[in-house]
Design an enzyme around this catalytic site. Structure first.
Site, mmCIF file in Angstrom:
data_model
loop_
_atom_site.group_PDB
_atom_site.id
_atom_site.type_symbol
_atom_site.label_atom_id
_atom_site.label_comp_id
_atom_site.label_asym_id
_atom_site.label_seq_id
_atom_site.Cartn_x
_atom_site.Cartn_y
_atom_site.Cartn_z
ATOM 1 C CG HIS A 225 -1.927 -1.002 1.347
ATOM 2 N ND1 HIS A 225 -2.076 -1.769 2.483
ATOM 3 C CD2 HIS A 225 -2.875 -1.411 0.482
ATOM 4 C CE1 HIS A 225 -3.077 -2.606 2.306
ATOM 5 N NE2 HIS A 225 -3.587 -2.408 1.091
ATOM 6 C CE LYS B 196 -11.389 -7.493 3.017
ATOM 7 N NZ LYS B 196 -10.180 -6.844 2.519
ATOM 8 N NE ARG C 264 -3.272 -7.768 -3.353
ATOM 9 C CZ ARG C 264 -3.794 -8.853 -2.787
ATOM 10 N NH1 ARG C 264 -3.026 -9.741 -2.215
ATOM 11 N NH2 ARG C 264 -5.098 -9.041 -2.770
ATOM 12 C CB SER D 70 -4.642 -6.106 4.844
ATOM 13 O OG SER D 70 -4.060 -4.915 4.378
#
Length: 160
Positions: free
Chosen positions: A17, A41, A91, A129
């Site tokens: 990030h 989440k 990604r 993360s």
């Protein structure tokens, strides 16, 4: 003056990030990092904790501000801030497929705001993360994946 918005849950902010933020500062006059709450989440850190950690991570970067974004569409926040671009880090192909749908939906909400996909540096392309949280929850070493002060905060969370 071009302003870009980089929104995410950043739970926690990773070196990937941070790399995107640094690279964005070379492309835009101002970069706003919005700490969004992802309702799908379970978070490790609260929004104020994440905001404070990100502010520490970007303190030496010119023209970067950090704010909390809870509720409302990200594209709406971009418009409110006067940002002409929303940055999304990519990604993997899976990220791309997910982000393309969101970008298309955002276009239906505001045609003037562009989405810019920035490819992750290969050194960070495997880092998420979620993966950082999982490894850290089992006392694994994530020190090379996050800024040092965030690594310490993660350790504190899992020592409790």
């Amino acid at each position: 003056m071009t302003k870009a918005l980089y929104a995410g849950s950043f739970d926690p902010l990773t070196n990937g990030h941070l790399d995107i933020i640094k690279r964005a500062t070379r492309l835009f006059d101002e970069v706003v990092v919005a700490v969004a709450t992802n309702t799908t989440k379970k978070g490790l850190f609260t929004a104020p904790e994440k905001k404070k950690m990100i502010e520490e991570a970007v303190k030496d970067l010119p023209h970067v501000t950090v704010l909390d974004h809870s509720g409302g569409l990200t594209v709406g926040l971009a418009k409110e801030l006067g940002a002409s671009v929303m940055i999304r880090g990519i990604r993997t192909v899976k990220d791309y497929e997910y982000e393309v749908g969101i970008a298309a939906m955002n276009k239906t909400q505001d045609e003037e705001i562009e989405t810019l996909f920035m490819l992750a540096d290969p050194a960070h392309s495997f880092v998420s993360s979620t993966l950082v949280r999982e490894v850290a929850s089992f006392q694994g070493d994530v020190s090379k994946l996050v800024p040092a002060h965030i690594n310490e905060a993660i350790k504190e969370k899992f020592l409790r």
